[in-house]
Design an enzyme around this catalytic site. Sequence first.
Site, PDB file in Angstrom:
ATOM      1  N   ASN A  70      -0.162   0.594   6.308  1.00  0.00           N
ATOM      2  CA  ASN A  70       0.564  -0.326   5.454  1.00  0.00           C
ATOM      3  C   ASN A  70       1.151  -1.409   6.344  1.00  0.00           C
ATOM      4  O   ASN A  70       1.821  -1.104   7.331  1.00  0.00           O
ATOM      5  CB  ASN A  70       1.686   0.406   4.695  1.00  0.00           C
ATOM      6  CG  ASN A  70       2.314  -0.459   3.626  1.00  0.00           C
ATOM      7  OD1 ASN A  70       1.878  -1.572   3.377  1.00  0.00           O
ATOM      8  ND2 ASN A  70       3.347   0.059   2.989  1.00  0.00           N
ATOM      9  N   GLY A  71       0.905  -2.674   6.033  1.00  0.00           N
ATOM     10  CA  GLY A  71       1.386  -3.770   6.857  1.00  0.00           C
ATOM     11  C   GLY A  71       0.248  -4.724   7.178  1.00  0.00           C
ATOM     12  O   GLY A  71      -0.807  -4.690   6.540  1.00  0.00           O
ATOM     13  N   GLU A 131      12.470 -17.455 -14.556  1.00  0.00           N
ATOM     14  CA  GLU A 131      12.153 -16.040 -14.721  1.00  0.00           C
ATOM     15  C   GLU A 131      11.311 -15.793 -15.968  1.00  0.00           C
ATOM     16  O   GLU A 131      10.378 -14.989 -15.954  1.00  0.00           O
ATOM     17  CB  GLU A 131      13.442 -15.218 -14.776  1.00  0.00           C
ATOM     18  CG  GLU A 131      13.294 -13.784 -15.246  1.00  0.00           C
ATOM     19  CD  GLU A 131      12.387 -12.926 -14.369  1.00  0.00           C
ATOM     20  OE1 GLU A 131      12.013 -11.826 -14.823  1.00  0.00           O
ATOM     21  OE2 GLU A 131      12.030 -13.343 -13.245  1.00  0.00           O
ATOM     22  N   ARG A 143       2.943   1.560  -8.214  1.00  0.00           N
ATOM     23  CA  ARG A 143       3.257   0.426  -7.349  1.00  0.00           C
ATOM     24  C   ARG A 143       2.209  -0.677  -7.428  1.00  0.00           C
ATOM     25  O   ARG A 143       2.465  -1.809  -7.030  1.00  0.00           O
ATOM     26  CB  ARG A 143       3.372   0.900  -5.891  1.00  0.00           C
ATOM     27  CG  ARG A 143       4.603   1.735  -5.648  1.00  0.00           C
ATOM     28  CD  ARG A 143       4.595   2.430  -4.318  1.00  0.00           C
ATOM     29  NE  ARG A 143       4.504   1.514  -3.187  1.00  0.00           N
ATOM     30  CZ  ARG A 143       5.030   1.756  -2.001  1.00  0.00           C
ATOM     31  NH1 ARG A 143       5.694   2.868  -1.795  1.00  0.00           N
ATOM     32  NH2 ARG A 143       4.895   0.917  -1.016  1.00  0.00           N
ATOM     33  N   CYS A 177       0.834  -1.188   0.000  1.00  0.00           N
ATOM     34  CA  CYS A 177       0.000   0.000   0.000  1.00  0.00           C
ATOM     35  C   CYS A 177       0.876   1.249   0.000  1.00  0.00           C
ATOM     36  O   CYS A 177       2.037   1.214   0.399  1.00  0.00           O
ATOM     37  CB  CYS A 177      -0.903   0.013   1.227  1.00  0.00           C
ATOM     38  SG  CYS A 177      -1.843  -1.507   1.459  1.00  0.00           S
ATOM     39  N   LYS A 214       7.647 -14.065 -15.902  1.00  0.00           N
ATOM     40  CA  LYS A 214       7.308 -12.863 -16.649  1.00  0.00           C
ATOM     41  C   LYS A 214       6.031 -13.072 -17.461  1.00  0.00           C
ATOM     42  O   LYS A 214       5.168 -12.192 -17.524  1.00  0.00           O
ATOM     43  CB  LYS A 214       8.485 -12.493 -17.564  1.00  0.00           C
ATOM     44  CG  LYS A 214       8.669 -11.017 -17.851  1.00  0.00           C
ATOM     45  CD  LYS A 214       8.752 -10.166 -16.609  1.00  0.00           C
ATOM     46  CE  LYS A 214       9.850 -10.584 -15.667  1.00  0.00           C
ATOM     47  NZ  LYS A 214       9.647 -10.152 -14.276  1.00  0.00           N
ATOM     48  N   HIS A 270      11.344 -36.419 -14.819  1.00  0.00           N
ATOM     49  CA  HIS A 270      11.060 -36.769 -13.424  1.00  0.00           C
ATOM     50  C   HIS A 270       9.688 -36.264 -12.979  1.00  0.00           C
ATOM     51  O   HIS A 270       9.457 -36.080 -11.788  1.00  0.00           O
ATOM     52  CB  HIS A 270      12.157 -36.225 -12.516  1.00  0.00           C
ATOM     53  CG  HIS A 270      13.498 -36.831 -12.786  1.00  0.00           C
ATOM     54  ND1 HIS A 270      13.825 -38.113 -12.394  1.00  0.00           N
ATOM     55  CD2 HIS A 270      14.570 -36.345 -13.457  1.00  0.00           C
ATOM     56  CE1 HIS A 270      15.053 -38.391 -12.788  1.00  0.00           C
ATOM     57  NE2 HIS A 270      15.542 -37.336 -13.432  1.00  0.00           N
ATOM     58  N   GLU A 296       2.986 -13.256 -15.053  1.00  0.00           N
ATOM     59  CA  GLU A 296       2.723 -11.970 -14.402  1.00  0.00           C
ATOM     60  C   GLU A 296       1.868 -11.058 -15.263  1.00  0.00           C
ATOM     61  O   GLU A 296       0.931 -10.420 -14.764  1.00  0.00           O
ATOM     62  CB  GLU A 296       4.047 -11.249 -14.100  1.00  0.00           C
ATOM     63  CG  GLU A 296       4.773 -11.719 -12.871  1.00  0.00           C
ATOM     64  CD  GLU A 296       6.050 -10.938 -12.638  1.00  0.00           C
ATOM     65  OE1 GLU A 296       6.315 -10.576 -11.482  1.00  0.00           O
ATOM     66  OE2 GLU A 296       6.790 -10.673 -13.602  1.00  0.00           O
ATOM     67  N   LYS A 330       4.133  -3.304  -7.008  1.00  0.00           N
ATOM     68  CA  LYS A 330       5.549  -3.096  -7.324  1.00  0.00           C
ATOM     69  C   LYS A 330       6.432  -3.274  -6.100  1.00  0.00           C
ATOM     70  O   LYS A 330       7.528  -3.823  -6.193  1.00  0.00           O
ATOM     71  CB  LYS A 330       5.738  -1.686  -7.907  1.00  0.00           C
ATOM     72  CG  LYS A 330       7.150  -1.404  -8.417  1.00  0.00           C
ATOM     73  CD  LYS A 330       7.486  -2.272  -9.613  1.00  0.00           C
ATOM     74  CE  LYS A 330       8.840  -1.956 -10.202  1.00  0.00           C
ATOM     75  NZ  LYS A 330       9.221  -2.902 -11.250  1.00  0.00           N
ATOM     76  N   TRP A 377      -3.521  -2.239  -1.596  1.00  0.00           N
ATOM     77  CA  TRP A 377      -3.394  -3.553  -2.225  1.00  0.00           C
ATOM     78  C   TRP A 377      -3.962  -4.546  -1.226  1.00  0.00           C
ATOM     79  O   TRP A 377      -3.450  -4.689  -0.128  1.00  0.00           O
ATOM     80  CB  TRP A 377      -1.934  -3.847  -2.543  1.00  0.00           C
ATOM     81  CG  TRP A 377      -1.714  -5.112  -3.306  1.00  0.00           C
ATOM     82  CD1 TRP A 377      -1.670  -5.263  -4.661  1.00  0.00           C
ATOM     83  CD2 TRP A 377      -1.486  -6.426  -2.764  1.00  0.00           C
ATOM     84  NE1 TRP A 377      -1.435  -6.573  -4.993  1.00  0.00           N
ATOM     85  CE2 TRP A 377      -1.322  -7.316  -3.845  1.00  0.00           C
ATOM     86  CE3 TRP A 377      -1.411  -6.931  -1.466  1.00  0.00           C
ATOM     87  CZ2 TRP A 377      -1.079  -8.672  -3.670  1.00  0.00           C
ATOM     88  CZ3 TRP A 377      -1.178  -8.289  -1.286  1.00  0.00           C
ATOM     89  CH2 TRP A 377      -1.010  -9.143  -2.383  1.00  0.00           C
TER      90      TRP A 377
END
Length: 600
Positions: A98-99, A473, A27, A2, A477, A496, A480, A595, A74
């Site tokens: 925030n948290g 990665e 963000r 946030c 990408k 496997h 996302e 972000k 968020w």
Amino acid sequence: MCGIVGAINHHNIVPDLIQGLSNIEYRGYDSAGISVVNNKGLITIKRPGKLKQLRQHLNTHTLNSHAGIGHTRWATHGKPNETNAHPHSNQDVSVVHNGIIENYLLLREWLSSEGYTFRSDTDTEVIPHLISYFLAKGELPHEALNNALKHLEGAFALGVLFRDDPDHLYAARRGSPLVIGQSDQGLCLGSDTMALPDCVRSILFLREGELACLSADDFKLLDKEGHEIQREMQVHINDKVTERKEKHQFYMHKEIHQQPTTVKETLRHTRHSFHLLPIDFKELKRINIVACGTSYYAAMISKYWFEQIAKIPVDIDIASEFRYREPVLSEGGVSVFISQSGETADTLAALKHAKEQGQQTFSIINVAASTIARESDFSIQTQAGPEIGVASTKAFTAQLTILAALALHASECRQNQAVESCKQLQQDLSSLPDLIQETLKLENQFKAIGGSIKGNSNAFYIGRGTHYPLALEGALKLKEISYLHAEGFGAGELKHGPIALIESGVPVFVLAPKDHLIEKTLCNMEEVIARGGRCIVLGDHNSLISLPDDIETLILPDFDSPFTPIVYAIALQLIAYHAALAIGTDVDQPRNLAKSVTVE
């Protein structure tokens, strides 16, 4: 996750709040709101969706105040809607947070029994009610806030506004970052310096457990016992770069194309920085590298470099797991922490744990004034510049550039490579900007491939060596920004279990540079083809020369070097970008993502 803003001065602060929220809009968030205090009391306005929804309301409803707070949310607790959006207010107090408040269910049950009514599903709503509980006992605002904080468990950064104390704005920090700014116009508050107005000339980062009381002209710092603390503000040089898309449809596309410059600048900067590092690489026995997400994949790639080039054993950890596995850290060892934002909560917590274990801490960050940079014993800043797109591109290759150069520097310190080998590796690093530029010229080919997979439900990436974590990665990408399900695997691991997922037409990206593993990688490719998979092979002329004409290939610039992942990353970024473009997603602000990840 946030974003927090706050302001108190002698003029109308509503435009300042909206501008602050605009500064941190990149963000990622799902709702926005503001609270102000004036002669009508506390006024809270919030809207789900993008900030433009809030702006539209304010354009038709005049609102004036000299003190206020704002927030972009968020969602962690409760759906993204107007009720759950911040600020959370009652008749006495308004709060942005925030948290995560970990004991909110217990507090909610207790406060409900005391007659307080809850309207949202959030953890945050317990905070204003808890403060009101102590106000009702006759406590002053700062006393009520301080007592409320003592009952909260978890991490938080708070901006708090009181109806009956309109000349003050309060802030508190435990775990999550918060910064105070001062200008000729007054004082302000932000979750990071990006949230502060351009006119700010002095800043002060709140330390763990501190509470601040801001007026239009000054501020007081208090410890958790309510005792005043004296600490000077530091000069703030506004280094914000006003980013524009220019000719690009999305910031992400622009940032992909900036990489020849950002890698070049990062190389130039690091060459001057390494000699300042107080690390005795010659005697170093082990390195721990800790990160999250894309930064974690950069760490995975660098493990190969440090072990193969510098001959230093490396342990890598996902930051959210690091503390909880109770790692055994070597005495006087070095732990490296990688974070684009420099505010990643899990990475910051891991850093603090490493410091408690007596480790030297070294961070690689993209924001010089970030919490992780300040908490580290030493840090190096990637020269990527502001990265607006939520999905990391140029920050990733800048991180890889620093890690590659650092591995080479460590090797030179340990004198375990021949002089000629070191010279060749230096030349490889220097050639990266030009090789990236050559790769960008192939964009039409990447566009065709990206567009061709939009109808698929799944995609897979395989690679060996340093290209195994790059496969992870590449898959990240794609998922996302396109929302296609994608997974990366070590090519040798297909048989496997993952090969069960291969079916007719499923795209499988094969990362196949010319290296000592190329024959094995191409054998794994054949296993996919035998089961009807559509292989798209990324390699160079030398690695792809023997492939049949009916296999799809993307021929990248010839580069016989351990540092090929930095070049191949560009291709994977552009393939993901064009897949998302073909599907029609919001490339810069994909759903559900933020972000800066400032909660555990």
